[in-house]
Design a protein around this motif. Structure first.
Motif, mmCIF file in Angstrom:
data_model
loop_
_atom_site.group_PDB
_atom_site.id
_atom_site.type_symbol
_atom_site.label_atom_id
_atom_site.label_comp_id
_atom_site.label_asym_id
_atom_site.label_seq_id
_atom_site.Cartn_x
_atom_site.Cartn_y
_atom_site.Cartn_z
ATOM 1 N N VAL A 686 -2.337 -4.017 -5.800
ATOM 2 C CA VAL A 686 -2.172 -3.666 -5.107
ATOM 3 C C VAL A 686 -0.463 -5.290 -4.970
ATOM 4 O O VAL A 686 -1.195 -6.533 -5.122
ATOM 5 C CB VAL A 686 -3.359 -4.249 -3.711
ATOM 6 N N CYS A 688 1.452 -6.789 -1.971
ATOM 7 C CA CYS A 688 1.426 -7.134 -1.282
ATOM 8 C C CYS A 688 3.069 -6.834 -0.763
ATOM 9 O O CYS A 688 3.952 -7.809 -1.035
ATOM 10 C CB CYS A 688 1.289 -8.647 -0.865
ATOM 11 N N ASN A 689 3.150 -5.615 0.855
ATOM 12 C CA ASN A 689 4.239 -5.837 0.773
ATOM 13 C C ASN A 689 4.894 -5.233 0.863
ATOM 14 O O ASN A 689 6.304 -5.443 1.479
ATOM 15 C CB ASN A 689 4.338 -6.745 2.056
ATOM 16 N N ASP A 696 1.949 -2.324 1.516
ATOM 17 C CA ASP A 696 1.476 -2.655 0.425
ATOM 18 C C ASP A 696 1.658 -1.229 -0.611
ATOM 19 O O ASP A 696 1.749 0.009 0.280
ATOM 20 C CB ASP A 696 -0.190 -2.943 0.009
ATOM 21 N N ARG A 698 0.030 0.071 -3.501
ATOM 22 C CA ARG A 698 -1.869 -0.286 -3.535
ATOM 23 C C ARG A 698 -1.669 1.914 -4.693
ATOM 24 O O ARG A 698 -1.401 2.947 -4.089
ATOM 25 C CB ARG A 698 -2.423 0.234 -2.646
#
Length: 859
Positions: A686, A688-689, A696, A698
């Protein structure tokens, strides 16, 4: 009047709109700062009127414990005393000549820099220095730990330019001036020519109160804990009420529930019953919007009644109590709309999730306890109607529960403790709850010393004193080993492995952690009542017990408890067999000589044979009997008794359980940086952002069904950051396992505009039973000197499953690696810097799928 209005407004905001409370606080502080200058300048309380009487107690952090007042009363105002620094450090020895400071308090300032002063213990006061010729720009700071606090702009500052009064420069951070201060700083920001400091001091405030109680035992840590709890309460005794915190965080008024263990400690340490009565009155119409706090107020009233026998005060509050208890009965079995039950993750993390099943079950048990104990109080003062009514409530609900086999099967530590303290469980039920929740050395300790007070009460009611003392040494003793001189709002024993002595502590769902919070002082009363063993059995100590519980780890205990009839003192030593007891006129009691798992062959009292397998009559004692734990002398009248016991055999050693964590910390990686491919994320990842707007990037493995966050958004808008959307900087996470570029430097963070908004959680739902490695990536991209603490919980139980870890100096990027085989929740907390961030999550296989347990022999 203005400051009273401030307290009322703040309480209303906190009750009805806690998310906006801190904003209101800041606005009001700004207003008060311009309208309360008279208050600030008028803080010149009278100097201390107590007289030095004896020598300091080496186990107490109180710098004036050897001073006593002639006749302190609740109506007395505040007084002040001065403290000089115990030690000091400077940022540049050439710029600060300290050679004459120790003898004459003089410092020659030759340039810019900082001087840090350590006053030796936490104090309630304000910082001042004198200079006849100060020139240039100067600021001052205070802190409870050894670095200047690093708070965001929307939080009350601890650093400011001092105000000048003649040759005195005073740090005034709030209208009341005082803060929790152990460390103070003078910051010379600009310099043009040499000038002098002629004195540095803390002006400390105190409520006149004497240590009427005492405690000492063979474990000096426990002795220090007793006195530290007492000192923590003493620092929060204000003019008109018992405060809840030293830190100027906006919640320094008397919280109804917080006051319960604080008042309990105050009674055994100081015997200031008139002041406790005053605080009970002050809080009688408040619950702070928290249902459980209304019931803790009832328990406080009952505590006060038991210790004082003040039937008039009890009767005056009967209607008040009935409203509180009837409300608990009304919502029992429904959603009680709890606002708060404790900061512990298992209790919903304070205001975050207070309506989880565990706090709801704990509230049910607390209700039953309050009904039952109030029923007992009503029986002693002739109110049979109320005795039967509330005994009926308690009996009805406990029998209703017992219709279900193993009705307690879903109870965790806190609900289990509250169930046991109802005193309505049988031995089988207590044993089952103990085996389920009280044997894990890590998780039998609550995150909050407030909630742990009820846990150690439960230990005592299960006759598990060694286990209780072990948890006390871990939680409260751990705070002392950290360097604490007062007890904290929250604490985890594993902090000590990752935080330096007196270093900055994690700030999480409680906001900025207070290192002086009197709600953590309940252990002082517990030690007096359970280890020393002195407690009332009738209101006002007209009858009493002295039943010391030394367990397998203590060999002696001594102390004194103040009562309205006079002091009760006791001294027991199971090595020498000598005990000395002194009781006041008007009382009659029961004394238990501890067997300590040995056999008692003979006892003399004041030189006369009292026991040699049977009782022999002695003056002042009516009878004797024995059970497994004690030989009891009953009907003991006023007097002093020298008791000599002959023991046979030895006390077994206590097998201290090993600290175990079911998850394993696999290590820290500070070299891989953003080039995670081929090292991390073999099963999935993942970022993040990474796509911005809270989205995310992912690629979840098959065994991960979901990854979710809490507290990373506010006001409906994403609170996350893309620092640079296209960068070749190697610290930014690569877009895939090929470690290519361009990259996105992004993160998630929490920045809610409230005092509990500097933490967030990440929950990972994992299927199956195999062990997997989960790695978290952190980077201090914008060089904000971030220091982050990470807690790892089992997602189903919220039990702590790994030691707390700290990430710092992560400008180049840091990975924390953990292994576990179930769903997990990580809490990401700020220690230093603007906020805590999370940049990536990576999933990998572990080489072995044998059960993972991490052990340590202790703290």
């Amino acid at each position: 009047m203005i400051c009273k209005q401030f307290n009322l407004v703040w309480r209303n905001y906190l009750k009805y709109n806690p998310d906006k409370a801190i904003i209101a606080f800041v606005l009001l502080i700004n207003f008060l700062g311009s309208n309360c200058s008279a208050i600030a300048q008028g803080k010149d309380y009278p100097s201390i009127t107590a007289e030095k009487n004896g020598t300091p107690n080496l186990f107490s952090p109180d710098p004036i414990i050897d001073y006593t007042w002639s006749d302190p009363k609740a109506s007395d105002g505040m007084e002040t005393y001065q403290l000089s620094p115990k030690s000091w450090t400077v940022s540049n020895t050439r710029n600060f000549n300290m050679s004459d400071f120790k003898l004459n308090h003089s410092i020659i300032v030759n340039g810019e820099g900082d001087i840090r002063f350590d006053f030796g213990q936490n104090n309630a006061g304000w910082l001042e220095f004198d200079s006849p010729d100060q020139i240039g720009s100067v600021e001052m700071s205070i802190s409870e730990y050894n670095e200047t606090p690093d708070y965001p702009a929307n939080y009350p500052t601890k650093t400011a330019r001092p105000k000048k009064y003649g040759n005195t420069y005073r740090l005034e951070l709030n209208p009341e001036l005082y803060e929790g201060v152990r460390f103070g700083w003078i910051h010379v920001r600009s310099f043009s020519k040499t000038w002098r400091i002629t004195s540095v001091r803390l002006i400390c405030q105190t409520k006149p109160v004497n240590y009427k109680g005492r405690f000492s035992c063979s474990d000096t840590t426990l002795t220090r804990i007793w006195y530290t709890g007492a000192y923590t309460v003493k620092l929060n005794l204000l003019k008109d009420y018992l405060g809840a915190i030293l830190m100027n965080r906006g919640d320094r008024f008397s919280w109804t529930g917080d006051a319960h263990p604080a008042q309990a400690a105050s009674m055994v340490a100081f015997g200031n019953f008139d002041f406790i009565k005053k605080n009970i009155e002050y809080t009688s119409t408040q619950s702070n919007g928290i249902r459980s706090y209304a019931l803790y107020w009832v328990l406080s009233l009952i505590d006060y009644y038991r210790y004082t026998g003040d039937t008039e005060t009890l009767n005056n509050y009967i209607a008040n109590v009935c409203v509180k208890l009837d409300d608990a009965y009304k919502v029992y079995g429904t959603d009680p709309n709890l606002e708060f039950f404790g900061w512990d993750e298992r209790l919903g993390s304070g205001f975050e999730h207070p309506n989880l099943p565990e706090p709801q079950n704990a509230y049910k048990m607390l209700s039953i306890r309050a009904w039952n104990e109030f029923s007992e109080a009503m029986a002693t003062c002739g109110r049979k109607d109320l005795q039967e009514k509330y005994r009926g409530y308690a009996t009805e609900k406990i029998l209703e529960l017992k219709k279900t086999h193993e009705w307690y099967h879903s109870f965790g530590l806190h609900a289990g403790a509250d169930a046991i303290t109802t005193n309505l469980l049988n031995d089988k039920e207590k044993k089952a709850i103990y085996n389920r929740n009280f044997t894990d050395r890590v998780n039998r300790v609550s995150y909050s010393p407030f909630n742990q007070y009820f846990v150690i009460q439960a230990f005592a009611r299960m006759n598990k004193y060694d286990e209780a003392l072990s948890s006390i040494r871990d939680l409260w003793g751990g705070q002392l080993r950290y360097g604490g001189t007062t007890f904290f709002e929250d604490y985890r024993p594993s902090w000590n492995s990752v935080i330096s002595t007196n270093g900055p502590v994690p700030n999480n769902q409680c906001g900025f952690t207070s290192l002086c919070h009197p709600w953590g002082a309940g252990v002082t009363k517990w030690l007096s009542e359970e280890v020393l063993g002195i407690k009332p059995t009738a209101p006002g100590f007209t009858t009493f017990d002295i039943l010391p519980h030394l367990g397998r780890t203590l060999t002696d205990v001594s102390g004194r408890t103040p009562t309205p009839l006079g002091d009760i003192s006791a001294n027991f030593d199971i090595l020498t067999g000598l005990s000395v007891i002194s009781t006041p006129a008007g009382s009659i009691g029961r004394i238990g000589i501890p067997k300590a798992e040995k056999k008692i062959s003979r006892i003399t009292i004041n030189g006369k044979l009292a026991w040699d397998g049977k009782y022999h009559s002695v003056s002042g004692v009516s009878a004797a009997r024995e059970d497994t734990h004690f030989l009891y002398f009953t009907g003991v009248r006023h007097g002093t008794y020298k008791i000599v016991t002959t023991y046979l055999g030895n006390t077994p050693k206590y097998p201290e359980p090993i600290e175990q964590y079911p998850a394993k910390f696999m290590g820290m990686d500070t070299t891989t940086s953003g080039n995670w491919g081929k090292i991390f994320g073999k099963d999935g990842y993942v970022l993040c952002n990474y796509n911005g707007a809270g989205v995310d990037k992912r690629a979840l493995p098959s065994y991960v069904s979901a990854v979710s966050y809490y507290k990373v958004k506010g006001n409906g808008e994403p609170l996350n950051t893309v620092w640079e959307p296209k960068t070749n900087d190697q610290r930014a996470l690569a877009p895939d396992a090929g470690n290519g570029t361009p990259r996105t430097a992004s993160c998630l963070y929490s920045a809610d505009a409230d005092q509990i908004g500097y933490t967030f959680t990440c929950t990972i739902d994992i299927k199956g039973v195999k062990n997997h490695q989960v790695s978290l990536y952190f980077v201090d991209w914008d060089k904000k000197r971030r220091k982050i603490s990470v807690e790892m919980f089992d997602a189903a139980t919220s039990n702590l499953i790994a030691p707390v870890k700290i990430v710092e100096n992560s400008i180049g990027g840091t990975y924390l690696k953990f292994a576990y085989n179930k769903s997990v929740k990580f809490r990401i907390n700020m220690v230093r810097g603007d906020n805590a961030v999370l940049n990536g999550i990576f999933f990998d296989p572990v080489s072995s799928n044998k059960p993972i347990r991490q052990e340590r022999s202790g703290y």
